[in-house]
Design an enzyme around this catalytic site. Sequence first.
Site, PDB file in Angstrom:
ATOM      1  N   ARG A   1      81.900  21.984  76.234  1.00  0.00           N
ATOM      2  CA  ARG A   1      81.906  20.778  77.069  1.00  0.00           C
ATOM      3  C   ARG A   1      83.039  19.879  76.590  1.00  0.00           C
ATOM      4  O   ARG A   1      83.252  19.722  75.374  1.00  0.00           O
ATOM      5  CB  ARG A   1      80.579  20.025  76.959  1.00  0.00           C
TER       6      ARG A   1
ATOM      7  N   GLU B   1      85.891  15.440  83.324  1.00  0.00           N
ATOM      8  CA  GLU B   1      86.091  16.356  84.437  1.00  0.00           C
ATOM      9  C   GLU B   1      85.759  15.706  85.771  1.00  0.00           C
ATOM     10  O   GLU B   1      84.760  14.976  85.846  1.00  0.00           O
ATOM     11  CB  GLU B   1      85.164  17.575  84.250  1.00  0.00           C
TER      12      GLU B   1
ATOM     13  N   HIS C   1      87.491  24.857  84.173  1.00  0.00           N
ATOM     14  CA  HIS C   1      86.068  25.170  83.943  1.00  0.00           C
ATOM     15  C   HIS C   1      85.664  26.498  84.616  1.00  0.00           C
ATOM     16  O   HIS C   1      84.794  26.523  85.482  1.00  0.00           O
ATOM     17  CB  HIS C   1      85.169  24.023  84.420  1.00  0.00           C
TER      18      HIS C   1
HETATM   19  C1  DGY Z   1      77.444  26.339  81.765  1.00  0.00           C
HETATM   20  O1  DGY Z   1      76.681  27.199  82.219  1.00  0.00           O
HETATM   21  O2  DGY Z   1      77.048  25.443  81.028  1.00  0.00           O
HETATM   22  C2  DGY Z   1      78.873  26.445  82.126  1.00  0.00           C
HETATM   23  O3  DGY Z   1      79.637  25.405  81.682  1.00  0.00           O
HETATM   24  C3  DGY Z   1      79.018  26.605  83.607  1.00  0.00           C
HETATM   25  O4  DGY Z   1      79.526  27.814  83.776  1.00  0.00           O
END
Ligand code: DGY
Length: 319
Positions: free
Chosen positions: A238, A267, A285
Amino acid sequence: MSRVVVTGAVPEAALDKLRAEHEVDAWSEPVSIGREELLRRVAGADAVVSLLTERIDGELLDAAGPQLKVVANVAVGYDNVDVPACAARGVVASNTPGVLTEATADIAFGLILMATRRLGEGERLLRAGTPWKWGMFFLLGSSLQGKTLGVVGMGGIGQATARRAKAFGMDVVYQSRGEIDPAIAQELGARRVDLDELLKVSDVVSIHCPYGPGTHHLIGAGQLAAMKSTAFLVNTARGPIVDEAALAEALSTGVIAGAGLDVFEKEPQIHPALLTLENVAIVPHLGSATVETRTAMAVLAAENVLAVLRGGDAVTPIG
Ligand code: DGY
């Protein structure tokens, strides 16, 4: 028949499963559902299938009403879901662990290769029509063989990335809240260290921990300064785990050699400096973005909803 609200476009396979048992109200417009529309639509819902772009908080849960039984997030990360607020209202919250492990590790390793071998830089040069010629010193990168990968957060995705690193001849160290299965640690030849040591010894640092108050800006100016000046940072977890402004500064002043990012602090905005720096590979992402993986994620979310609405436990509850 219960009412299930789906907050964004998901693969049909998941919708078919839900429609077989319930009334489904799925947002399918190409633009994101706005907050107001979302709050309006969830009113009276028994279940919500949420995407990571939507905030599931007390306000939304209250807007849904007391009949709401389950929020099924279509992601392994659930920083967009206020889990205590769900628990306080007796709402089950679920995520989609497992099904996106390999796809995300592929992107982590893709970014490691992009950053260390300057693939984006080379592609930009060709696309710009810049004259070039093969030369002994042309666009030299860094080899991975014999180097050390430092995995921050050794859950499933961290382990899958470490497995790829091993195949590339890398040593692996990791930092994690708990011990991993000793058999897996042995298979990977992975040594557990604290974050300070990991930053000091790693040639590539790859982030795989969950995001929360405890990991906000886990990697900031101090941690970047502790890394080797020849090292690379990769983040597929993240964005806010890394202080993006500090990273941009470290990349432009040679504090570290390069970076590969799949996720960003705000984002879909990206720190403007990252757009101009040559030594950072950036992708939007894409960690779980394969047809197979996204289908599996959405189907698992649907199965979570169906299990709870049938009166059972979620398949993959959070916590
Ligand atoms: C998640 O699943 O947390 C990813 O960031 C999305 O693909």
